[in-house]
Design a protein around this motif. Structure first.
Motif, short mmCIF file in Angstrom:
data_model
loop_
_atom_site.label_atom_id
_atom_site.label_comp_id
_atom_site.label_asym_id
_atom_site.label_seq_id
_atom_site.Cartn_x
_atom_site.Cartn_y
_atom_site.Cartn_z
N ASP A 74 0.83 -1.19 0.00
CA ASP A 74 0.00 0.00 0.00
C ASP A 74 0.87 1.25 0.00
OD1 ASP A 74 -0.18 1.23 3.07
OD2 ASP A 74 0.43 -0.86 2.97
N VAL A 75 0.32 2.35 -0.47
CA VAL A 75 1.10 3.57 -0.71
C VAL A 75 1.75 4.11 0.56
CG1 VAL A 75 0.98 5.95 -1.52
CG2 VAL A 75 -0.24 4.16 -2.74
N PRO A 76 1.05 4.26 1.69
CA PRO A 76 1.74 4.78 2.89
C PRO A 76 2.94 3.94 3.30
CG PRO A 76 -0.64 4.86 3.19
CD PRO A 76 -0.39 4.08 1.94
N THR A 77 2.80 2.62 3.25
CA THR A 77 3.93 1.75 3.62
C THR A 77 5.08 1.93 2.65
OG1 THR A 77 2.39 0.12 4.55
CG2 THR A 77 4.61 -0.63 4.03
N ARG A 78 4.77 2.02 1.37
CA ARG A 78 5.83 2.19 0.37
C ARG A 78 6.54 3.52 0.55
NH1 ARG A 78 5.08 3.42 -5.26
NH2 ARG A 78 2.85 3.12 -4.94
N VAL A 79 5.80 4.60 0.81
CA VAL A 79 6.42 5.90 0.99
C VAL A 79 7.31 5.91 2.23
CG1 VAL A 79 5.95 8.33 1.48
CG2 VAL A 79 4.62 7.13 -0.26
N LEU A 80 6.86 5.30 3.32
CA LEU A 80 7.68 5.24 4.53
C LEU A 80 8.96 4.45 4.29
CD1 LEU A 80 4.94 4.69 7.27
CD2 LEU A 80 6.35 6.73 6.94
N GLY A 81 8.85 3.36 3.53
CA GLY A 81 10.05 2.59 3.20
C GLY A 81 11.04 3.39 2.38
N LEU A 82 10.54 4.15 1.40
CA LEU A 82 11.41 4.98 0.58
C LEU A 82 12.06 6.07 1.42
CD1 LEU A 82 9.20 5.35 -2.63
CD2 LEU A 82 11.15 3.82 -2.27
N ALA A 83 11.30 6.66 2.36
CA ALA A 83 11.87 7.69 3.23
C ALA A 83 12.97 7.12 4.12
CB ALA A 83 10.76 8.31 4.08
N THR A 84 12.78 5.89 4.59
CA THR A 84 13.79 5.26 5.43
C THR A 84 15.08 5.03 4.65
OG1 THR A 84 12.08 4.18 6.76
CG2 THR A 84 14.29 3.25 6.86
N ARG A 85 14.96 4.50 3.44
CA ARG A 85 16.15 4.27 2.63
C ARG A 85 16.86 5.58 2.30
NH1 ARG A 85 15.26 -0.13 -2.06
NH2 ARG A 85 17.48 0.42 -2.26
N THR A 86 16.09 6.62 2.02
CA THR A 86 16.69 7.92 1.73
C THR A 86 17.39 8.48 2.96
OG1 THR A 86 14.98 8.37 0.09
CG2 THR A 86 16.22 10.26 0.91
N ALA A 87 16.81 8.28 4.15
CA ALA A 87 17.42 8.79 5.37
C ALA A 87 18.76 8.11 5.66
CB ALA A 87 16.47 8.60 6.55
N LEU A 88 18.91 6.86 5.25
CA LEU A 88 20.15 6.13 5.52
C LEU A 88 21.23 6.42 4.50
CD1 LEU A 88 18.67 2.65 6.52
CD2 LEU A 88 19.59 4.42 8.04
N ASP A 89 20.85 6.81 3.27
CA ASP A 89 21.83 6.96 2.21
C ASP A 89 21.35 8.05 1.26
OD1 ASP A 89 23.70 6.75 0.21
OD2 ASP A 89 23.44 4.61 -0.13
N ALA A 90 22.11 9.15 1.15
CA ALA A 90 21.71 10.25 0.27
C ALA A 90 21.67 9.84 -1.19
CB ALA A 90 22.68 11.43 0.45
N ALA A 91 22.44 8.82 -1.56
CA ALA A 91 22.44 8.37 -2.95
C ALA A 91 21.14 7.67 -3.33
CB ALA A 91 23.62 7.42 -3.20
N GLU A 92 20.29 7.36 -2.35
CA GLU A 92 19.02 6.68 -2.62
C GLU A 92 17.94 7.63 -3.11
OE1 GLU A 92 17.86 3.57 -2.41
OE2 GLU A 92 19.79 2.64 -1.94
N LEU A 93 18.13 8.95 -2.99
CA LEU A 93 17.07 9.89 -3.33
C LEU A 93 16.56 9.74 -4.77
CD1 LEU A 93 15.22 12.24 -2.58
CD2 LEU A 93 17.06 13.80 -3.25
N PRO A 94 17.43 9.73 -5.79
CA PRO A 94 16.91 9.56 -7.15
C PRO A 94 16.16 8.24 -7.34
CG PRO A 94 19.18 10.32 -7.19
CD PRO A 94 18.90 9.92 -5.80
N LEU A 95 16.65 7.18 -6.70
CA LEU A 95 15.99 5.89 -6.83
C LEU A 95 14.62 5.91 -6.14
CD1 LEU A 95 19.08 3.65 -6.01
CD2 LEU A 95 18.33 4.48 -8.25
N ALA A 96 14.56 6.57 -4.98
CA ALA A 96 13.30 6.66 -4.26
C ALA A 96 12.27 7.45 -5.06
CB ALA A 96 13.53 7.29 -2.89
N LEU A 97 12.71 8.53 -5.71
CA LEU A 97 11.78 9.33 -6.51
C LEU A 97 11.25 8.53 -7.70
CD1 LEU A 97 13.57 12.80 -6.47
CD2 LEU A 97 11.41 12.21 -5.37
N ARG A 98 12.10 7.72 -8.32
CA ARG A 98 11.64 6.89 -9.45
C ARG A 98 10.60 5.88 -8.98
NH1 ARG A 98 17.20 6.84 -11.28
NH2 ARG A 98 17.42 8.14 -13.13
#
Length: 472
Positions: free
Chosen positions: A191-215
Motif C-alpha cells: 500500500d502507498v503509505p507503507t511504500r512511501v515510509l520505506g522509501l523515506a527510510t532508505r533515503t534517510a540512511l543513504d543520500a544516494a538513494e534519493l533519485p531511486l526513491a523518486l523513481r
C-alpha cells in the motif's frame, strides 16, 4: 490515406463511405416524398398515392435505422485514447510497434493504470462497472483531485487472456480520458503509505538513494541533479523557490548548495499530490545533509596485502586528492579524457552521494589507492574507475567494478556504461570480466562500453581477490 480517419481524445471515428450511403438514402426519401406530394395534389388517386408515400418513407426510415445499428460509431478496437504501454511498444518485430500480448495467457496479470474523469457523482462508479465487465479486479485506488477533474490511479489484476489494450478501451467508453497503463509487479501490491515510509527510510540512511526513491514513487521518470556550481565552471541552473515549481510534466525542486533537482515524466503530467510527496522526500534529504552507510570489507590481494573496500563521500576529499597527486598524467588522462592539471576539481562532485555512489580501495594505513564511481545520469548510469599506478594489474579495478555493477542491479538500472579510451586495456578487460552482454561504440578514439543488466552479474561482489574477506 486510409479510409478511416482517426479522431483524437476519444471522439467518434467516421467513415466517409458510410456517410455517402446515408446521405443517398436521405435524398432518395426526399425525392420520393416530393414526387408523391405532387401526384397527390394534382392527380385523381390522391389518397392511394398518399398511403404509398407513407409506406415508402417508413421503409426508408427502417433501412436507415438498421444500417446505423449495424455500423455504429463506437471507437475502433485500436483507438481508445490510451497512452501506449511499454508492452505495446515492444511487441512488434525488430523494435517496431505492435499490439500488446500476454506472455502467460492462463495467469492473472497486474497492471497500473491512470485515467482522468469528470469530477461528478457516478464517474468512478462507471469506471468500476466497465472494469468489472472485463473481469478486472481493482486491488488499490488512489485519487488525485485536479481543478477540472480527478485523476484515478488503479492497481489492477486482470485475467491472463485479456490483452492490455482491452482495459483502456473499456475505460474510454466509460468516460475515462488521457489513460495510461503499464505492467506492474508484486512490489506494487504494497500500500502507498507503507511504500512511501520505506522509501523515506532508505533515503534517510543513504543520500544516494534519493533519485531511486523518486523513481519508485513517481514511476518512469528522468531525474537530473544540477549542482549550483558546476564542476567544470560556468553558470549554474536558474534558482527555484523553496516550495519548488510544477510545470505539467516537469517539476523543479531545490537541492542543497543552491542546486536544482529536475524531474521529468513525458506524456504523463504530475499531479499536485505527487508534487507534494516528491517535495516532502527532497526536503527530508536536504535536512539530513550528506550521508552514507558505514561499513567495509577487508580483502586479501594475491600477494598477501590486505585492502579495505568501503563507501566514501566528500569527507574523504583530502585523501582522494592525495591519490590524484600520486597518479601519473597518463593514468589521469585515461580517466578524465582531457587536461589533467585540474582533474582534482571534479572530485567534490564525484564524491557527493547526491550524484551517485563511490567506492574506495585503501591500504591498512588508510591510503586510498583506487576509486570507483557509479553516477546517475538521467535514465542511464555511468561507471568509472581510477587506480593508482603502483596498484594497477592487481584485480582492484575488477573488484570495484563488480561491486558497482551489483549496486546498479540492486537499484533497478537497465544498463551501465563506461567512457574510456580505446587504448585502456585494463578497463576493457574489467568490463569483459563481468560476463554481461556488452555493446561497443568508438568515436574519435573514445570508447563507450555499455553492459546490459537484464541478467544478473556473473562475477560476485565478494572476496574475489583472495581467501580472506570479512565485514566490519
Amino acid at each position: 490515406m486510409s479510409d478511416v480517419t482517426r479522431a483524437r481524445h476519444g471522439r467518434p471515428v467516421h467513415h466517409w463511405r458510410r456517410d455517402l450511403v446515408e446521405l443517398a438514402a436521405l435524398f432518395t426519401a426526399v425525392a420520393v416524398a416530393d414526387g408523391m406530394a405532387n401526384l397527390v395534389g394534382h392527380g385523381p388517386d390522391g389518397p392511394a398515392l398518399l398511403m404509398i408515400s407513407a409506406l415508402a418513407l417508413a421503409a426508408t426510415a427502417g433501412f436507415h435505422t438498421w444500417w446505423a445499428r449495424r455500423h455504429g460509431h463506437a471507437p475502433p478496437a485500436d483507438d481508445t485514447g490510451a497512452r501506449p504501454t511499454a508492452e505495446t511498444r515492444s511487441a512488434g518485430p525488430a523494435g517496431q510497434p505492435g499490439t500488446a500480448t500476454n506472455d502467460m495467457a492462463g495467469a492473472a496479470a497486474l497492471w497500473r493504470m491512470r485515467t482522468t474523469v469528470k469530477d461528478e457523482p457516478g464517474s468512478l462508479a462507471a469506471l468500476c462497472v466497465a472494469l468489472a465487465g472485463q473481469g478486472v479486479d481493482i486491488l488499490s485506488l488512489q485519487t488525485h483531485p485536479l481543478a477540472d477533474g480527478t485523476v484515478d490511479e488503479f492497481l489492477l489484476r486482470a485475467p491472463g487472456g485479456l490483452a492490455g489494450a482491452e482495459i483502456p478501451r473499456a475505460v474510454s467508453l466509460a468516460g475515462g480520458v488521457s489513460t495510461w497503463i503499464e505492467r506492474a509487479d508484486a512490489h506494487d501490491l504494497v500500500d502507498v503509505p507503507t511504500r512511501v515510509l520505506g522509501l523515506a527510510t532508505r533515503t534517510a540512511l543513504d543520500a544516494a538513494e534519493l533519485p531511486l526513491a523518486l523513481r519508485k514513487l513517481l514511476g518512469r521518470c528522468t531525474i537530473r541533479s544540477l549542482p549550483g556550481t558546476p564542476a567544470g565552471g560556468g553558470r549554474g541552473p536558474q534558482p527555484v523557490p523553496v516550495e519548488g515549481v510544477l510545470e505539467d510534466t516537469v517539476m523543479r525542486l531545490r537541492a542543497p548548495e543552491d542546486g536544482v533537482l529536475v524531474v521529468e515524466r513525458p506524456y504523463l503530467p504530475f499531479t499536485p499530490t505527487e508534487f507534494a510527496r516528491a517535495r516532502a522526500l527532497v526536503e527530508l534529504d536536504n535536512r539530513l545533509g550528506p550521508r552514507i552507510p558505514r561499513g567495509q570489507d577487508v580483502l586479501t590481494l594475491p600477494e598477501g596485502n590486505d585492502i579495505t573496500v568501503r563507501r566514501v563521500d566528500t569527507g574523504d576529499l583530502a585523501a582522494a586528492k592525495a591519490m590524484h597527486e600520486r597518479c601519473s598524467p597518463r593514468t589521469l588522462g585515461m580517466r578524465y579524457h582531457g587536461p589533467v592539471g585540474d582533474a582534482g576539481r571534479y572530485l567534490n562532485h564525484l564524491l557527493s552521494p547526491r550524484f551517485g555512489r563511490t567506492l574506495a580501495a585503501q591500504t591498512a594505513t588508510g591510503r586510498i589507492v583506487g576509486l570507483g564511481h557509479l553516477l546517475w545520469d538521467g535514465d542511464e548510469t555511468e561507471v568509472a574507475l581510477l587506480i593508482e599506478d603502483d596498484w594497477q594489474q592487481r584485480g582492484i579495478g575488477a573488484e570495484l567494478l563488480g561491486r558497482l555493477v551489483a549496486m546498479a542491479v540492486d537499484a533497478g538500472c537497465a544498463s551501465v556504461y563506461a567512457v574510456t579510451q580505446a587504448s585502456n586495456t585494463g578497463m576493457v578487460a574489467a568490463m569483459r570480466g563481468l560476463g554481461l552482454p556488452l555493446d561497443y561504440q568508438i568515436e574519435e578514439g573514445t570508447l563507450v562500453i555499455t553492459a546490459r543488466l537484464d541478467v544478473a552479474p556473473t562475477v560476485p561482489h565478494g572476496a574475489r581477490l583472495g581467501e580472506k574477506s570479512h565485514r566490519d
